[in-house]
Design an enzyme around this catalytic site. Structure first.
Site, PDB file in Angstrom:
ATOM      1  N   TYR A   1      48.306  35.991  37.490  1.00  0.00           N
ATOM      2  CA  TYR A   1      49.288  37.052  37.736  1.00  0.00           C
ATOM      3  C   TYR A   1      48.903  38.317  36.960  1.00  0.00           C
ATOM      4  O   TYR A   1      48.840  39.417  37.517  1.00  0.00           O
ATOM      5  CB  TYR A   1      50.698  36.580  37.324  1.00  0.00           C
ATOM      6  CG  TYR A   1      51.650  37.724  37.106  1.00  0.00           C
ATOM      7  CD1 TYR A   1      52.209  38.397  38.190  1.00  0.00           C
ATOM      8  CD2 TYR A   1      51.965  38.161  35.815  1.00  0.00           C
ATOM      9  CE1 TYR A   1      53.054  39.479  37.986  1.00  0.00           C
ATOM     10  CE2 TYR A   1      52.809  39.234  35.612  1.00  0.00           C
ATOM     11  CZ  TYR A   1      53.347  39.890  36.698  1.00  0.00           C
ATOM     12  OH  TYR A   1      54.174  40.970  36.495  1.00  0.00           O
TER      13      TYR A   1
ATOM     14  N   SER B   1      52.921  46.154  34.713  1.00  0.00           N
ATOM     15  CA  SER B   1      53.633  45.348  33.723  1.00  0.00           C
ATOM     16  C   SER B   1      52.998  45.500  32.346  1.00  0.00           C
ATOM     17  O   SER B   1      51.783  45.709  32.226  1.00  0.00           O
ATOM     18  CB  SER B   1      53.553  43.881  34.162  1.00  0.00           C
ATOM     19  OG  SER B   1      53.888  43.042  33.095  1.00  0.00           O
TER      20      SER B   1
ATOM     21  N   LYS C   1      47.635  42.285  38.170  1.00  0.00           N
ATOM     22  CA  LYS C   1      48.180  43.587  37.747  1.00  0.00           C
ATOM     23  C   LYS C   1      47.044  44.475  37.234  1.00  0.00           C
ATOM     24  O   LYS C   1      46.978  45.655  37.568  1.00  0.00           O
ATOM     25  CB  LYS C   1      49.259  43.410  36.673  1.00  0.00           C
ATOM     26  CG  LYS C   1      50.554  42.793  37.194  1.00  0.00           C
ATOM     27  CD  LYS C   1      51.236  43.687  38.226  1.00  0.00           C
ATOM     28  CE  LYS C   1      52.385  42.992  38.928  1.00  0.00           C
ATOM     29  NZ  LYS C   1      52.881  43.680  40.122  1.00  0.00           N
TER      30      LYS C   1
END
Ligand code: UDP
Length: 348
Positions: free
Chosen positions: A153, A128, A157
């Site tokens: 989160y 992302s 990643k």
């Protein structure tokens, strides 16, 4: 001729399901595993309605090493893995960090371990643009420095990218492509598959379509006092089918051994920044439907603006975002209308 088998973890999810469709269209045989924690089994019917193919599906949680091991034993001829199986709600990750570390990292580690055991060399990972944070310079290239993550989160990643980069260094046969998505939106033009937000949507587009459909009273625009032309935040919104096609190119590049390095990174965006207020205006123009909204305070953790330089994906992956914003917003609306039809049919 035998079709090349590709494992798609999280294949009934939003981006996963669109990728399964494009893999089938391109002549691959995708096999889906998903634990249905944030998706619906009906998605398989949507995939069949579009492609005429019902892909193999196994209800497996990638955190469960034993089940995953059994799966690979049953399907020994997988040539590549595309890993979508992960949790993705930023706010939830702040409240339940361990859930996010467990889901996103354990699944990844299990998959890489089993790739080694079953001699699968190729891995495509859903990353992302969140890894860049608020970049000092725009547009963001793959060499733009990574900023400290602002949520668990985002950390998962970044850590996943590190795990993969260390793994390709250690294991000579392993090859990996990291795809850094900007803001995926829209639905398949057939309206057979699309995004299925769980409860009140966090992301902008499902909130816009639900407000337009009368499910939500009013969209809140989080801040109009940012340092941008109209004061609202700017993102790079990428059509989900275009995004799905990039995965097919990535798989092809790995399977045909056209990759130049054992780990490659590509930004996937349109190269164009669009503000929240522009999204509302363009949606109204494309659909003819009004979106009631109000200006609300800024949302914690939001960056002001980000958009991609995707020229590396253009030249190396042979991929380009093609669908216009109007068309993409219309596809999101058509999907919302399809969901409404389904709800009405179910309540009869
Ligand atoms: N946004 C908004 N109202 C909403 C949801 C989102 O104004 O109900 C804004 C949000 O502040 C951001 C943009 O829309 O500027 C995109 O947010 P989203 O959560 O979809 O993606 P993000 O870029 O934060 O991952």
């Amino acid at each position: 001729m035998e079709k090349t088998r590709i494992l798609v973890t999280g294949g009934t999810g939003y981006i996963g399901s669109h990728t399964v469709v494009e893999l089938i269209n391109a002549g691959y045989e995708p096999i889906i595993i998903d634990n249905l924690s944030n998706s619906n089994i009906d998605v398989l019917e949507g995939i069949k309605a579009i492609t005429g193919v019902a892909p193999i599906f196994e209800n497996i949680d990638c955190k469960d090493y034993t089940s995953l091991d059994r799966f690979f034993e049953k399907y020994p001829d997988i040539k590549a893995i595309i890993n979508f199986a992960a949790s993705k709600a930023v706010g939830e990750s702040v409240e339940k960090p361990l859930l996010y570390y467990r889901n996103n990292l354990l699944s990844l580690i299990n998959l890489v371990e089993l790739m080694r055991k079953y001699k699968i060399d190729n891995f495509v990972f859903s990353s992302s643009c969140t890894v860049y944070g608020q970049a000092d310079e725009l547009p963001v290239t793959e060499n733009t420095p990574i900023k400290p993550a602002t949520s668990p989160y985002g950390s998962t990643k970044q850590m996943s990218e590190t795990i993969l980069s260390d793994s390709v260094n250690a294991y000579p046969n392993m090859k990996c492509i990291l795809l850094r998505y900007f803001n995926p939106i829209g639905a398949h033009p057939s309206a057979e598959i699309g995004e299925l937000p769980n409860g009140i949507p966090n992301n902008l587009l499902p909130y816009v379509t639900q407000t337009a459909a009368g499910i939500r009273e009013r969209l809140r625009v989080f801040g109009n006092d940012y340092d941008t032309p109209d004061g609202s935040c700017i993102r790079d919104y990428i059509n989900v089918v275009d995004l799905a096609k990039a995965h097919v190119n990535a798989v092809q590049r790995l399977v045909e051994q056209k990759n130049k390095k054992s780990i490659e990174i590509f930004n996937l965006g349109t190269g164009r920044g669009v503000s929240v207020l522009e999204i509302i205006r363009t949606f109204e123009k494309a659909t003819g439907v009004n979106v009631p909204y109000e200006i609300a305070p800024r949302r914690d953790g939001d960056i002001t603006q980000v958009w991609a330089d995707s020229s590396l994906a253009n030249t190396e992956l042979g991929w380009k975002a093609e669908t216009s914003l109007e068309e993409t917003l219309l596809s999101a609306w058509n999907w919302e209308m399809r969901l409404k039809e389904k709800r009405e049919a179910a309540s009869k």
